[in-house]
Design a protein around this motif. Structure first.
Motif, PDB file in Angstrom:
ATOM      1  N   ALA A 157       1.136  -0.968  -0.191  1.00  0.00           N
ATOM      2  CA  ALA A 157      -0.489   0.057   0.320  1.00  0.00           C
ATOM      3  C   ALA A 157       1.017   1.512  -0.253  1.00  0.00           C
ATOM      4  O   ALA A 157      -0.064   2.717  -1.091  1.00  0.00           O
ATOM      5  CB  ALA A 157      -1.236   0.129   0.960  1.00  0.00           C
ATOM      6  N   ASP A 158       2.091   1.218   0.979  1.00  0.00           N
ATOM      7  CA  ASP A 158       3.127   2.484   0.754  1.00  0.00           C
ATOM      8  C   ASP A 158       3.577   2.645  -0.322  1.00  0.00           C
ATOM      9  O   ASP A 158       3.862   3.454  -0.986  1.00  0.00           O
ATOM     10  CB  ASP A 158       3.834   2.284   1.204  1.00  0.00           C
ATOM     11  N   ASN A 159       3.793   1.468  -1.206  1.00  0.00           N
ATOM     12  CA  ASN A 159       4.647   1.734  -1.996  1.00  0.00           C
ATOM     13  C   ASN A 159       4.377   1.196  -4.139  1.00  0.00           C
ATOM     14  O   ASN A 159       5.397   1.459  -4.799  1.00  0.00           O
ATOM     15  CB  ASN A 159       6.525   0.391  -2.179  1.00  0.00           C
ATOM     16  N   LEU A 160       3.318   1.283  -3.884  1.00  0.00           N
ATOM     17  CA  LEU A 160       2.603   0.581  -4.793  1.00  0.00           C
ATOM     18  C   LEU A 160       1.174   1.222  -4.895  1.00  0.00           C
ATOM     19  O   LEU A 160       0.182   0.503  -6.239  1.00  0.00           O
ATOM     20  CB  LEU A 160       2.954  -0.604  -5.173  1.00  0.00           C
ATOM     21  N   SER A 161       1.087   1.845  -5.244  1.00  0.00           N
ATOM     22  CA  SER A 161       0.268   3.008  -5.610  1.00  0.00           C
ATOM     23  C   SER A 161      -0.252   4.278  -6.692  1.00  0.00           C
ATOM     24  O   SER A 161       1.268   3.664  -7.193  1.00  0.00           O
ATOM     25  CB  SER A 161       0.153   4.200  -4.009  1.00  0.00           C
ATOM     26  N   PRO A 162      -1.010   3.405  -7.293  1.00  0.00           N
ATOM     27  CA  PRO A 162      -1.019   4.523  -8.488  1.00  0.00           C
ATOM     28  C   PRO A 162      -0.247   5.748  -8.890  1.00  0.00           C
ATOM     29  O   PRO A 162       0.656   5.783 -10.166  1.00  0.00           O
ATOM     30  CB  PRO A 162      -2.505   4.668  -8.823  1.00  0.00           C
ATOM     31  N   GLN A 163       0.133   6.572  -7.781  1.00  0.00           N
ATOM     32  CA  GLN A 163       0.743   7.519  -7.793  1.00  0.00           C
ATOM     33  C   GLN A 163       2.065   8.049  -7.919  1.00  0.00           C
ATOM     34  O   GLN A 163       2.972   8.303  -8.780  1.00  0.00           O
ATOM     35  CB  GLN A 163       0.696   8.101  -6.496  1.00  0.00           C
ATOM     36  N   GLN A 164       1.983   6.172  -7.039  1.00  0.00           N
ATOM     37  CA  GLN A 164       4.058   6.094  -7.295  1.00  0.00           C
ATOM     38  C   GLN A 164       4.015   5.203  -8.674  1.00  0.00           C
ATOM     39  O   GLN A 164       5.744   5.806  -9.150  1.00  0.00           O
ATOM     40  CB  GLN A 164       4.490   5.148  -6.041  1.00  0.00           C
ATOM     41  N   ILE A 165       3.626   4.071  -9.185  1.00  0.00           N
ATOM     42  CA  ILE A 165       3.962   3.110 -10.296  1.00  0.00           C
ATOM     43  C   ILE A 165       3.149   3.414 -11.583  1.00  0.00           C
ATOM     44  O   ILE A 165       2.899   3.210 -12.523  1.00  0.00           O
ATOM     45  CB  ILE A 165       3.767   1.789 -10.184  1.00  0.00           C
TER      46      ILE A 165
END
Length: 581
Positions: free
Chosen positions: A217-225
Motif C-alpha cells: 500500500a505504501d510503495n505500489l500506489s497508482p501515484q507511484q507506479i
C-alpha cells in the motif's frame, strides 16, 4: 604580460584546432561515465540498507536533475549515441584489434537495452508524475517480472565495459597510466561488483518486504507506479522507440551496403607502397584502412584515431591532387613538426587517385609480455624535457689527429655528458656523431624534469672543464659545446626496423631543443633553454637573460633564456633568487 597573453591565446587556438569528432565523443563519453560511476556507487549502498539507498538516490537525483547538469547529461547522451551510429556508418574496416569492434557493438546495444527503463522512470515522471524510486523499480525486477533481473544485470555490465574500454583507449598513452593502471583496474572490478551485489541485496530485501500488505500500500500506489492505462502507454512508447532505434541501425547498415556498391561503380584506385607491393581499393578508403583490409602491416599506435603520428606516410610524386588535410590531421602533423605537404597521416588521408608512398615508421611485432611489462615501448604520449648537447669543432679536431685518437676524444666527451645526465636523473637516448640527445621526465613530474635538465647542463659544463684539464697536453684549444633544452608533449616508443629498434622520443619539443642547441653558436653562449622550461622549473623571470628568436619550422617567435656559462646554472637551480649570465 603581452607575451604571456599571446602565448595563452596561441595555445588555446591550437587546442581548439585539435578538437574533432573523436574528441567530442570522448568528452560526451566522460560525462556519461561519470553518471555511470555515480549510479553504480548508489547501487552499492544496497549492501548497507534500503534507507542508505534512499538517502543516496536523493543526493544523486539532486545533482543530476539540476537543470544545467541535466541539460549537459542528456545532450551528452544524445550526441554520444549519434556519434556511435555515425561511427558504424563511417567505419569501413573492422579488422582492428578485437577490443575495438567489441566496444562499438557494446555501445550500440546499450540504447536498445535501456529504452524501457528510461521511458518507465523518466518519461513516466514527466508525463504522469509517477515517482518510481528504488522500491518500485526493484519490485518490478524481482517480483513482477523476474526475467528483467538478467536484463538489468547485462545492461550494467555492458555499459561499464564499454565505458572502461573507452577510458583505457584515452589514458593508455598518458604519462601516468603505467603507475595508475593497477588502481584503475581495481576500481574497474570493484565498482561494478559492489553495484551488482547492492542490486542483489536490495532486491532480496524488497522481495521479503513486499509480502506485507502495508508495504504494498505504501510503495505500489497508482501515484507511484502509475495506473494500468499509464503503464500500457509507457510500454507502447518504449516499443516504438526500440523499433525506431533498431530501424535506424538497419538503415545505417543498408547505407553502408549502398555506399560500397557506389564506390565500386565509382572506380578503384591503386596504392603503391614503395616496396613493390600494390593493392586495389575503392575510392574513399583511408590509406590505413586499405592496408588493414589487404593485410599489409602498417604502424598505428592509437588505432587510427589521429591521436599519434606513427601511421605517417611520405607521398611520392605530385601532392596537388590529394584531399586537403582536416583540422585534426593538421593539428597532429604540426605538433610533430611535419610541415612538408608530402607527409600525411595514413588514417586520415582518403585518396581519390592512384597513390604511391612509403611508410615512415615500419611496423614491428613484440611479445605480449614485452608490451605488458613496458607499455611505453609501443607508444605513449607524455611531457618530457629534451636536451641536445653538441661538441663544437669536432671536424677540425679530426683533421689533425689519427682516427682512433679522434674517436677516443669524442667518446670521452660523450661519457662526460652522459655521466652528468644520469647523475641528475635523465636518460641518454641517442648519439649522433659527436652529439647526444638526453631525455628527462620519464619517471618524474614536469617540474622535476626541468630542474634535472638544468642541473645536468651545469654538471656537463663542470665535467667538460675537468676533461679539458685532463687533455690539455693534447688539445690545441679546449673542447667547447652547446646545449639546447626544451619541454613539451612528445610521443615515446620503439622506432626502427626489425632487430634495429631504438627507444626514442618524437615531437615538436625534441625538434625545438635541437634548434636551440644550434642557436648557441649565433648567441655565443653555452646553453639556451625555452621559456617553457624556465616557467615549469619555477625559476624567476629575472634570473636569466631573455631573447625573442625565430625557430625554423615555426611561424611564431619564441622566448628563450640564454646562459653564457652553463656552469653558473647550479646557483640558479639551488637559489632561485640568483641571477646568472
Amino acid at each position: 604580460m603581452n607575451h604571456m597573453t599571446s602565448r595563452s591565446l596561441s595555445r588555446l587556438a591550437k587546442s581548439i584546432q585539435g578538437i574533432g569528432v573523436r574528441q567530442v565523443r570522448l568528452g560526451c563519453g566522460m560525462v556519461l561515465y561519470t553518471y555511470l560511476v555515480s549510479h553504480f556507487l548508489n547501487h552499492a549502498l544496497g549492501n548497507i540498507s534500503m534507507d542508505a539507498l534512499a538517502t543516496g538516490v536523493r543526493y544523486h537525483t539532486l545533482f543530476w536533475q539540476f537543470l544545467p547538469v541535466a541539460i549537459t547529461l542528456y545532450t551528452a547522451a544524445l550526441v554520444h549515441s549519434g556519434l556511435g551510429i555515425w561511427a558504424l556508418y563511417q567505419r569501413r574496416q573492422f579488422r582492428w584489434k578485437a577490443i575495438e569492434p567489441l566496444q562499438l557493438v557494446l555501445g550500440l546495444s546499450i540504447p536498445a537495452l535501456i529504452i524501457a527503463h528510461i521511458v518507465g522512470v523518466r518519461l513516466g515522471q514527466t508525463l504522469f508524475g509517477n515517482e518510481k524510486l528504488y522500491p518500485q523499480e526493484l519490485y518490478s525486477f524481482w517480483v513482477a517480472r523476474p526475467y528483467r533481473i538478467w536484463l538489468m544485470s547485462a545492461v550494467l555490465i555492458i555499459a561499464w565495459v564499454h565505458g572502461s574500454i573507452g577510458l583505457y583507449f584515452w589514458l593508455r598513452m598518458k604519462a601516468f597510466f603505467e603507475r595508475a593502471a593497477p588502481f584503475l583496474l581495481a576500481a574497474a572490478v570493484l565498482v561494478p561488483t559492489l553495484a551488482l551485489l547492492g542490486f542483489y541485496q536490495a532486491g532480496r530485501s524488497v522481495v521479503e518486504d513486499s509480502a506485507s500488505a502495508q508495504w504494498r500500500a505504501d510503495n505500489l500506489s497508482p501515484q507511484q507506479i502509475g495506473t494500468a492505462a499509464q503503464q500500457g502507454t509507457l510500454e507502447d512508447i518504449a516499443d516504438y522507440c526500440l523499433i525506431g532505434y533498431l530501424g535506424l541501425l538497419g538503415l545505417v547498415l543498408l547505407a553502408r551496403g549502398a555506399r560500397a556498391l557506389n564506390e565500386r561503380r565509382g572506380g578503384m584506385i591503386t596504392l603503391s607502397y614503395g616496396n613493390g607491393r600494390t593493392v586495389r581499393v575503392p575510392k574513399g578508403l583511408s590509406v590505413l584502412e586499405a592496408s588493414l583490409r589487404n593485410n599489409v602491416p602498417h604502424a598505428s599506435v592509437c588505432g587510427g584515431r589521429a591521436r599519434c603520428s606513427t601511421c605517417r606516410i611520405r607521398v611520392i610524386g605530385d601532392c596537388g591532387l590529394l584531399p586537403a588535410p582536416s583540422k585534426r590531421e593538421n593539428f597532429v602533423l604540426n605538433r610533430v613538426g611535419a610541415t612538408d605537404p608530402s607527409i600525411r597521416l595514413a588514417c586520415q588521408l582518403r585518396p581519390v587517385e592512384d597513390l604511391s608512398f612509403f611508410q615512415l615508421f615500419m611496423p614491428h611485432t613484440m611479445s605480449a609480455n614485452a608490451h605488458a611489462s613496458q607499455p611505453h615501448r609501443i607508444g605513449q604520449e607524455r611531457y618530457l624535457v629534451s636536451m641536445f648537447v653538441d661538441m663544437r669543432g669536432s671536424t677540425n679536431l679530426a683533421e689533425h689527429r689519427l682516427p682512433f685518437d679522434t674517436v677516443f676524444i669524442v667518446n670521452r666527451f660523450l661519457s662526460a655528458v652522459s655521466q652528468a645526465v644520469v647523475e641528475c636523473g635523465g636518460q641518454p637516448n641517442q648519439f649522433v656523431g659527436d652529439g647526444e640527445l638526453a631525455l628527462f621526465g620519464l619517471h618524474t613530474s614536469p617540474k622535476t624534469a626541468c630542474r634535472q635538465a638544468l642541473k645536468a647542463a651545469a654538471m656537463i659544463a663542470a665535467n667538460i672543464e675537468e676533461l679539458n684539464q685532463f687533455l690539455s697536453h693534447d688539445l690545441h684549444e679546449p673542447i667547447r659545446f652547446g646545449i639546447g633544452i626544451h619541454g613539451g608533449e612528445v610521443i615515446i616508443g620503439d622506432i626502427g626496423y626489425r632487430d634495429h629498434m631504438v627507444f626514442t622520443a618524437l615531437g615538436d619539443a625534441v625538434n625545438v631543443a635541437a634548434r636551440l642547441q644550434d642557436m648557441t653558436k649565433t648567441l655565443a653562449c653555452e646553453t639556451i633553454l625555452s621559456e617553457e622550461v624556465r616557467v615549469t622549473a619555477g625559476l624567476p623571470a629575472d634570473g636569466l637573460p631573455e631573447q625573442e628568436v625565430a625557430i625554423r619550422g615555426r611561424t611564431e617567435l619564441m622566448i628563450v633564456r640564454y646562459v653564457t656559462h652553463a656552469k653558473t646554472l647550479t646557483g640558479l637551480v639551488e637559489d632561485p633568487d640568483a641571477v646568472v649570465a
